[in-house]
Design an enzyme around this catalytic site. Structure first.
Site, mmCIF file in Angstrom:
data_model
loop_
_atom_site.group_PDB
_atom_site.id
_atom_site.type_symbol
_atom_site.label_atom_id
_atom_site.label_comp_id
_atom_site.label_asym_id
_atom_site.label_seq_id
_atom_site.Cartn_x
_atom_site.Cartn_y
_atom_site.Cartn_z
ATOM 1 C CG HIS A 15 -0.516 0.242 2.519
ATOM 2 N ND1 HIS A 15 -0.516 1.499 3.068
ATOM 3 C CD2 HIS A 15 -0.035 -0.573 3.477
ATOM 4 C CE1 HIS A 15 -0.064 1.421 4.327
ATOM 5 N NE2 HIS A 15 0.242 0.179 4.590
ATOM 6 C CD GLU A 59 -2.702 -1.513 5.404
ATOM 7 O OE1 GLU A 59 -2.517 -2.559 6.036
ATOM 8 O OE2 GLU A 59 -2.430 -0.390 5.898
ATOM 9 C CD GLU A 60 -1.676 2.507 7.679
ATOM 10 O OE1 GLU A 60 -2.278 1.802 8.508
ATOM 11 O OE2 GLU A 60 -0.440 2.475 7.544
ATOM 12 C CG HIS A 64 -0.054 3.408 12.682
ATOM 13 N ND1 HIS A 64 -1.254 2.765 12.826
ATOM 14 C CD2 HIS A 64 0.518 2.851 11.593
ATOM 15 C CE1 HIS A 64 -1.394 1.848 11.880
ATOM 16 N NE2 HIS A 64 -0.321 1.882 11.123
#
Ligand code: NAG
Ligand code: NAG
Ligand code: NAG
Ligand code: NAG
Length: 669
Positions: free
Chosen positions: A343, A390-391, A503
């Site tokens: 991604h 994707e996240e 993140h």
């Protein structure tokens, strides 16, 4: 730029064709597929197994760390959260890179429901009457980085006492009940680790909590971990089917949509803020088993007396997301696909997650182009995939797989995923078991970047005390839809793990340069592993799949199950069934030895190979069940799926494994 052997994008990957058109093309492609079998394309008749090996050597010799570091720097100049302008720019960067190389490139856009923060505030009201507003951003965080939040958390305001619930697991709440602590009506503070983000929130709600503050232990950067709390994969408005422009979408108030989101609001907070809250708590002592990093500094779980004033305001927005593809058409079996995917969207700058993987994908494209210029074309079609969103819950890849599920089901050989490619030292792989042997072979060809004169295999053995290929039962990256929904054999690989900037706004090029991979040699190693695995899967005349590993893995599951069950349940049928499968796998191995060798013009041999390859490719599909898992129908794979389900329904697993091994066995006969 040269334009060698670049085929036109295949219509099958477009998101815009109506159902009828799709069907038409599917039929057409089946016919074309057969056509290619009978009339091999004369595009690259000079490719033989021997010179395929020669080309693989060229692939290995063309690695450069400078290109990788350049790609990574370019991709991470700006934060590029899915659905934003900066994210579109990374899509264009990847597309232009493929185009500049002369590769056949195309984009598939989806309109998906994403979620962004509008407003966050948390203040503490201590017993002594003083108050404190928590800082909910990261030190030095630029305005362009999205504030820490949980995607798809509902909006909400609460003013309530705080309580600490450890990891927020079922057993943690039981411990609290044992102490006489009632979390009902409270804001819970939990630490990340044992349960998924969404899992923590749902469990808190079940226990009557009104909001959740989640922190991640041991983060010396004081970063704050963003993440999704949505249940399930893909666009919540199109659960289970491809998100095409003119297709059906559910409304926001549909119960199937609402059940994907938590019912109480939540926010991620820094370790520092968690400490401030936890130190102010009174009430019961923290149980001994909960000792963690923070444990030495505070002693009580609450409830209260500290109160939290919590406000979160969410914005849900339908946004355009972009999947980018490059297709290198196979010269002999163009209707068989080897897919490499990563991604591109990131919570912040995304140097580790995911663009170390994107840099590797772009470098593989560069090196494949060099091979093409010296006369190579893959035997099977190679598809390079760059996913978006994707996240938020594997949205880009899931929509694409759902949209192309029948086509992929009949033609995809394997899906090779790389997400956070470089996190630190040490090689890690997870795979479906029939790929174990191939992975081991390839690790013997790639130099270990951290120790001179050793290949990955040697260090791997030294480090883990033996080969340790994990399985893909998680739902944590883009392989999930391919494997768990479509039954396509898959690999996921990475260097290093548990990186501290996960993140956070500190996942930047700078961090990579200082800590993750200062010389970009780990990037070189991942690109080498990934690119060579794909070359073997694309070029080997007989697919390098060994199902004996699969039966060994199934046997292990059954042994574990046997230890958990009493005598009233017989495992005999499943044991017999696995034995049948082992015999079929042994037979396939022998046939593989008989049929291997060089490229041939012998028509009968070609047919036999094609037939064996189809069995090897389709055996994984035999583990699928059309109705899916009980209560989670989207998950169709009966052997590999999220662990939670595994623990819950033994009987179903026994029956499912029995049915699927029977089916795979029949397919093998
Ligand atoms: C906790 O308190 C709520 C209301 O305050 C009550 O409904 C619930 O039964 C209590 N739970 C336990 C386990 O005592
Ligand atoms: C009030 O309590 C908090 C938390 O226990 C503490 O940090 C703060 O310094 C106290 N303020 C005063 C004025 O005592
Ligand atoms: C909670 O915070 C909001 C602003 O974020 C404020 O309007 C409200 O008055 C506060 N509530 C209490 C009880 O302090
Ligand atoms: C590439 O690797 C070489 C040798 O390890 C090193 O000297 C060089 O600095 C690296 N280049 C980059 C851009 O990291």
């Amino acid at each position: 730029m040269a334009q060698p052997l670049s085929p036109k994008p295949t219509t099958i990957f477009s998101s815009h064709s109506s159902a009828v058109l799709t069907l038409f093309f599917l039929i057409l492609l089946c016919v074309l597929g057969l056509y290619t079998l009978h009339h091999p394309k004369s595009a690259s008749p000079s490719i033989t197994s021997q010179n395929a090996l020669h080309f693989h050597e060229i692939f290995l010799s063309t690695a450069t760390n400078t290109t990788l570091s350049t790609y990574l720097r370019d991709l991470t100049l700006h934060p590029h959260l899915a659905g934003t302008q900066a994210s579109l720019q990374t899509a264009q960067y990847v597309e232009n890179h493929f185009k500049d190389l002369g590769l056949s490139t195309h984009t598939v856009d989806f309109e998906a429901l994403l979620s962004y923060p509008l407003h966050t505030s948390v203040s503490l009201h201590f017993q002594n009457g003083s108050t404190k507003d928590l800082i909910l951003t990261e030190p030095g965080q630029s305005g362009r980085v999205v504030n820490p939040y949980h995607a798809y958390s509902p909006s909400g305001s609460v003013f309530a006492k705080v309580v600490f619930v450890n990891y927020g697991r079922e057993e943690d709440y039981r411990t609290l009940v044992g102490l006489g602590v009632n979390v009902s009506g409270c804001v819970v503070v939990a630490r990340r680790g044992e349960v998924s983000r969404g899992g923590v929130i749902r469990k808190a709600k079940e226990n009557g909590a009104v909001a959740v503050l989640l922190y991640t232990d041991g983060d010396k950067f004081n970063g704050i971990e963003r993440g999704t709390v949505m249940r399930g994969l893909g666009d919540p408005l199109t659960p289970g089917w491809g998100d095409v422009e003119t297709g059906e979408k559910l409304g926001l108030e549909d119960s199937d949509v609402l059940k994907r989101f938590p019912k109480i609001p939540s926010l991620p907070i820094s370790v520092h803020n968690a400490e401030v809250i936890l130190r102010s708590l009174e009430g019961f002592k923290v149980p001994y088993e909960w000792k963690g990093t923070l444990q030495s500094k505070f002693g009580n779980v609450g409830v209260g007396p500290t109160l939290v004033n919590f406000t979160y305001q969410e914005e849900k927005k339908v946004a355009k997301i972009h999947n980018i593809f490059a297709v290198i058409r196979g010269w002999e079996e163009s209707d068989r696909y080897v897919l490499l995917g990563n991604h591109r969207d990131a919570w912040t700058y995304g140097a580790v997650d995911p663009n170390s993987g994107t840099a590797a994908l772009l470098d593989i494209a560069r090196r494949y182009t060099l091979l093409m210029r010296s006369g190579w074309a893959p035997r099977r079609t190679i598809v390079l995939c760059s996913w978006d969103a994707e996240e938020f819950g594997m949205v880009g890849s899931t929509e694409w797989v759902e949209h192309n599920v029948l086509n992929l089901g009949s033609k995809a050989v394997a899906y090779l995923n790389v997400d956070c490619a470089v996190q630190g030292p040490g090689f890690f792989a997870r795979a479906t078991p029939q790929l174990d042997d191939l992975i081991i072979e390839v690790t013997k060809k790639i130099k270990n970047p951290d120790s001179e004169r050793m290949d990955i295999y040697e260090t791997w053995v030294a480090m883990n005390g033996g080969i340790n290929i994990q399985r893909l039962s998680g739902v944590d990256s883009d392989y999930a839809a391919f494997l768990q929904h479509a039954g396509i054999s898959a690999v996921d690989m990475y260097y290093g793990r548990d990186f501290p900037v996960y993140h956070t706004a500190f996942d930047s090029y700078d961090w990579m340069l200082k800590s993750g991979d200062p010389l970009f040699q780990r990037h070189v190693a991942v690109a080498g592993m990934w690119g060579l695995l794909a070359l073997r899967l694309a070029d080997d005349p007989i697919l390098p799949f060994n199902y004996l590993s699969y039966t060994a893995q199934l046997q292990k599951h059954v042994n574990a199950l046997g230890n958990l069950l009493d005598d009233s349940v017989s495992l005999h049928p499943i044991i017999l069934s696995i034995q049948d499968l082992a015999a079929a796998a042994q037979g396939a191995e022998e046939e593989r030895k008989k049929l291997r060798g060089t490229v041939t013009t012998d028509y009968l041999l070609k047919l036999k190979r094609r037939s064996l390859n189809d069995k090897l490719m389709l055996a994984e599909r035999g583990f699928l069940d059309a109705e899916g898992l009980q209560g989670r129908q989207w998950f169709k794979h009966l052997v590999i799926y999220p662990p939670l389900v595994f623990i819950l329904c033994f009987y179903m697993i026994i029956m499912a494994m029995y049915r699927s091994t029977q089916r795979v066995f029949k397919n093998k006969q």
